[in-house]
Design an enzyme around this catalytic site. Structure first.
Site, PDB file in Angstrom:
ATOM      1  N   ASP A  64       0.865  -1.176   0.000  1.00 47.69           N
ATOM      2  CA  ASP A  64       0.000   0.000   0.000  1.00 47.69           C
ATOM      3  C   ASP A  64       0.903   1.229   0.000  1.00 47.69           C
ATOM      4  OD1 ASP A  64      -2.367   1.599   0.437  1.00 47.69           O
ATOM      5  OD2 ASP A  64      -3.233  -0.172   1.408  1.00 47.69           O
ATOM      6  N   ASP A  69      -2.859   4.752  -2.374  1.00 44.80           N
ATOM      7  CA  ASP A  69      -3.848   5.259  -1.438  1.00 44.80           C
ATOM      8  C   ASP A  69      -4.216   6.726  -1.694  1.00 44.80           C
ATOM      9  OD1 ASP A  69      -5.231   4.795   1.236  1.00 44.80           O
ATOM     10  OD2 ASP A  69      -4.052   6.571   1.717  1.00 44.80           O
ATOM     11  N   GLU A 121      -6.362   4.150  -6.002  1.00 43.38           N
ATOM     12  CA  GLU A 121      -7.614   4.411  -5.295  1.00 43.38           C
ATOM     13  C   GLU A 121      -8.109   5.775  -5.770  1.00 43.38           C
ATOM     14  OE1 GLU A 121      -9.606   4.635  -0.848  1.00 43.38           O
ATOM     15  OE2 GLU A 121      -7.678   5.552  -1.213  1.00 43.38           O
ATOM     16  N   HIS A 162     -11.317  -2.836   3.038  1.00 41.29           N
ATOM     17  CA  HIS A 162     -11.183  -2.525   4.464  1.00 41.29           C
ATOM     18  C   HIS A 162     -11.862  -1.203   4.842  1.00 41.29           C
ATOM     19  CE1 HIS A 162      -8.290  -0.063   2.474  1.00 41.29           C
ATOM     20  NE2 HIS A 162      -8.060   0.601   3.593  1.00 41.29           N
ATOM     21  N   ASP A 163     -12.377  -0.469   3.859  1.00 38.76           N
ATOM     22  CA  ASP A 163     -13.058   0.806   4.129  1.00 38.76           C
ATOM     23  C   ASP A 163     -14.568   0.697   4.024  1.00 38.76           C
ATOM     24  OD1 ASP A 163     -10.704   2.243   4.473  1.00 38.76           O
ATOM     25  OD2 ASP A 163     -10.588   2.815   2.364  1.00 38.76           O
TER      26      ASP A 163
END
Ligand code: TEU
Ligand code: CA
Length: 554
Positions: free
Chosen positions: A98, A198, A255, A327-328
Site C-alpha cells: 500500500d 492510497d 484508489e 477494508h473501508d
C-alpha cells in the site's frame, strides 16, 4: 518480465492486523500471512495486496506511516517481510504494498523535525500555512473537523486532509517527491511487484486555500470540494510513473474516486500512469445525504446499471479492478443482498457477478467464505476513527444514540476489519488470545475449516470461479473477452455476455422470486451453476431465487 504480466490475474487484499496471528498476541502478522500462502494459492490467487504493514502509531490503522522503510514490530521484522516475498515468489504469487504518500504520520521524523523548526526546510515537506485569526479556511477533513491544526508556538497551521495525526505531504516540493520516489524504488528493488495507491487524488491542492460554501451546519465543506480548484495532478503522477513504476514494470492500482473521462484515459489508458484503478461505482452505491444515517440499500437494478455503465465507460480505455468490499467498507454481501435473502446461494450469485465480469478481480479477506457484517451493540466496541466520527455526526444531526449506533453498525469500516474466521474456535482460529478487535458475537458458523470440508461451500464456489477464470478452454474469454450487457430490461436479473474466442453468458436472478428468461441463442453447455439443477427448455430458462448460471453458446 512481460510488460502487462498482471493482466488476467486474480488479486486478494489482506488487512495484516486481522488475517492470521502467528505468535499469540492477538494481532495478525507477516509470519501469519506466510503460513497461509498455500491457502491463497489453492484459492487461485496470483497477487496479494497488503494493507500497510509499515511502522505506525495506528491512529488510522497503519494508514499513518511513521517510517516507510520499517515493518511495524507488531507485524514482525524486515526478515519476515523478505521471507514473505520469497515464499510468495516460490508459489508464483506477487506481493503488492500500500503506497500511502498523500500524508504520513505526525510521528514521522520529517514531521517531528518540521515541528521542531517551523521555519526550517522540513516545514516545507508539509503545508504549513500562516493565518492570524483561526484556521486558514473552512475545509472539513475526511474524518471530521477542520483540515487545519495549529503548529504550536507559531501563527501557522498544518494541513491534514484526513486525521490530524496524518499531515499532508507537500508534493509541490521536489525534495519530497525525490524522497518518495527513492523509497518506492527501494521497495521495488526488494522484490515487491507494485502498489495499491492510497487516496492519491488528494495530492493536488488548491494553493489559494480559499474557503468554499459550507455543505453542512458546521460551516465547513468537505475537503474533496476543494480538489476542483486544485493544481493539476498530472505532472506529479507522470513523474512518479517515469521515475519508479516504469523502471520495474510494476503493477499499480489507484484508489481513485469520481474521475472524469479525460482522467480515466490519463490513469489507465494506453500510456496511463497506473495499470488499473478500482471500480468504486458499485461499492459506493447507496451512499448519499449528510451522513451514514442517510445511506440507502442499493437495489439489484442499481447494481446492474452501475456495472453496465462502468464497462461502457472504461473497457475501451483500460482495465478496471473489481471489488465488492475492502477494508473501508461494510461487507459486500451485507451491503448488496437484502438481509432476508442473505444465504449461501445469494452470496454465490454476488461472487459470480463480480469475478466473471471484465476486469481484474480483487477478493478481500473473508469475502471468499461469505463473511457478513459484524454484530456491535455498544459504540465502545468500535476502533475505527471514521466510525467514531460518523457516530457524532449522526448524533449532531439530532438522531438518538440507538439510531446512531444502528447507522454506524451498518456502515462501519470495522465490519471488514474483524479477524479472518479460520475455524469456529473461541478466537476463530485467528489467534490463541483475544484478538485486538472482535465482535461480542461473531458468526462462527462462517469459517474456512468447515467450508474446506463441504463441497457446496462458498469457499469452494470461489475456487471454482477462479479456476474458471483461468480455465484452459474458457479462461481466455473471461479474462480478456468483451463485456456485453444482456437482458438489461428484465428486472432484477443481472446478466452479461463475454465474447472472445468463445461466447459465454452469465445470468443471475438477483431477487427472491423465480424468473423466466428467453435466450437469444441456443445453449451449448452449462459451465457453472449455484444450484444443483437447471431448468432449460430450448431457449427458455427458468431461474430460481438468486440462481446464477454460466452458459456457453453455440
Ligand atoms: O481511503 C481514502 C478514502 O477516501 C477513504 O478514507 C474513505 O473516504 C473513508 O474510508 C470513508 O470512511 C484511504 C484508505 O483506504 C483508508 O483506509 C484510509 O483511512 C485513508 O486513505 C487515509 O489514508
Ligand atoms: Ca501477532
Amino acid at each position: 518480465m512481460e510488460k502487462n504480466w498482471w493482466k488476467g490475474k486474480v488479486a486478494y487484499q489482506i488487512y495484516p492486523k486481522s488475517f492470521n496471528d502467528s505468535n499469540g498476541d492477538g494481532i495478525g502478522d507477516l509470519k501469519g500471512i506466510t503460513q497461509k500462502l498455500d491457502y491463497l494459492k489453492d484459492l487461485g490467487i496470483d497477487i496479494v495486496w497488503l494493507s500497510p504493514m509499515f511502522k505506525s502509531p495506528f491512529i488510522d490503522q497503519g494508514y499513518d506511516i511513521a517510517d516507510y522503510y520499517a515493518v511495524d514490530p507488531i507485524f514482525g521484522t524486515m526478515d519476515d517481510m523478505d521471507e514473505l516475498i520469497a515464499e510468495a515468489k516460490k508459489r508464483d504469487i506477487s506481493i503488492v504494498l500500500d503506497l500511502v504518500v498523500n500524508h504520513c504520520s505526525d510521528q514521522h521524523e520529517w514531521f517531528q523535525k518540521a515541528l521542531a523548526d517551523p521555519d526550517g526546510e522540513y516545514a516545507d515537506y508539509f503545508y504549513f500555512v500562516e493565518s492570524e485569526d483561526g484556521a486558514p479556511n473552512n475545509w472539513r477533513s475526511y474524518f471530521g473537523g477542520s483540515v487545519w491544526e495549529p503548529v504550536p508556538h507559531t501563527n501557522k497551521y498544518y494541513l491534514h486532509s484526513f486525521h490530524k495525526a496524518q499531515p499532508d505531504l507537500n508534493w509541490q516540493n521536489p525534495v519530497v517527491r525525490e524522497k518518495i520516489f527513492e523509497m518506492i524504488n527501494w521497495w521495488l528493488e526488494k522484490g515487491i511487484a507494485g502498489f495499491r495507491i492510497d487516496a492519491i487524488i488528494n495530492i493536488k491542492k488548491d494553493l489559494s486555500w480559499q474557503s468554499l460554501p459550507a455543505d453542512h451546519e458546521d460551516g465547513l465543506v468537505a475537503v474533496t470540494a476543494s480538489l476542483e480548484n486544485a493544481q493539476p495532478i498530472e505532472p506529479f503522477l507522470q513523474e512518479l510513473k517515469e521515475k519508479t513504476f516504469d523502471r520495474y514494470n510494476a503493477f499499480t492500482v489507484g484508489e481513485v474516486f469520481n474521475e472524469t473521462e479525460d482522467e480515466l484515459v490519463f490513469f489507465i489508458g494506453e500510456d496511463g500512469v497506473f495499470s488499473s484503478i478500482f471500480d468504486f461505482k458499485q461499492a459506493i452505491l447507496g451512499q448519499q445525504g449528510d451522513g451514514w444515517h442517510d445511506f440507502v440499500e442499493p437495489t439489484a437494478e442499481e447494481i446492474k446499471e452501475s456495472i453496465f455503465k462502468a464497462h461502457k465507460r472504461a473497457d475501451h480505455v483500460g482495465v478496471l479492478s473489481t471489488i465488492i468490499e475492502n477494508h473501508d467498507e461494510a461487507r459486500g454481501v451485507s451491503h448488496f443482498i437484502p438481509k432476508a435473502d442473505l444465504n449461501d446461494v445469494s452470496k454465490k450469485a454476488l461472487a459470480t457477478i463480480q469475478i466473471l465480469r471484465k476486469g481484474l478481480p480483487f477478493i478481500y479477506q473473508g469475502q471468499e467464505i461469505g463473511m457478513e457484517n459484524q454484530y456491535f451493540d455498544k459504540v465502545e466496541q468500535f476502533d475505527d476513527i471514521s466510525t467514531l466520527n460518523e457516530y457524532h455526526v449522526v448524533l449532531e444531526d439530532g438522531l438518538t444514540e440507538e439510531e446512531a449506533l444502528k447507522a454506524v453498525s451498518k456502515y462501519s469500516r470495522d465490519n471488514a476489519r474483524t479477524p479472518m474466521q479460520w475455524s469456529d474456535e473461541d478466537y476463530l482460529g485467528f489467534s490463541d488470545v483475544k484478538p485486538w478487535l472482535i465482535s461480542e458475537r461473531p458468526n462462527r458458523a462462517i469459517n474456512v475449516a468447515s467450508q474446506l470440508e463441504s463441497q457446496d461451500s462458498i469457499l469452494n464456489y470461489y475456487r471454482a470461479l477462479t479456476a474458471f477464470y483461468k480455465d484452459e478452454e474458457y479462461g481466455e474469454t473471461i479474462r480478456f473477452g468483451a463485456f456485453q450487457p444482456l437482458l438489461a430490461d428484465v428486472e432484477n436479473v443481472i446478466a452479461y455476455e463475454r465474447v472472445g474466442d468463445k461466447r459465454i453468458i452469465v445470468i443471475t436472478n438477483f431477487q427472491p422470486q423465480e424468473v423466466v428468461v428467453n435466450l437469444e441463442h441456443p445453449v451449448k453447455d452449462v459451465l457453472l451453476n449455484n444450484y444443483k439443477d437447471i431448468e432449460l427448455e430450448g431457449q427458455e430458462l427458468s431461474l430460481k431465487p438468486y440462481q446464477a448460471v454460466v452458459l456457453s453458446l453455440e
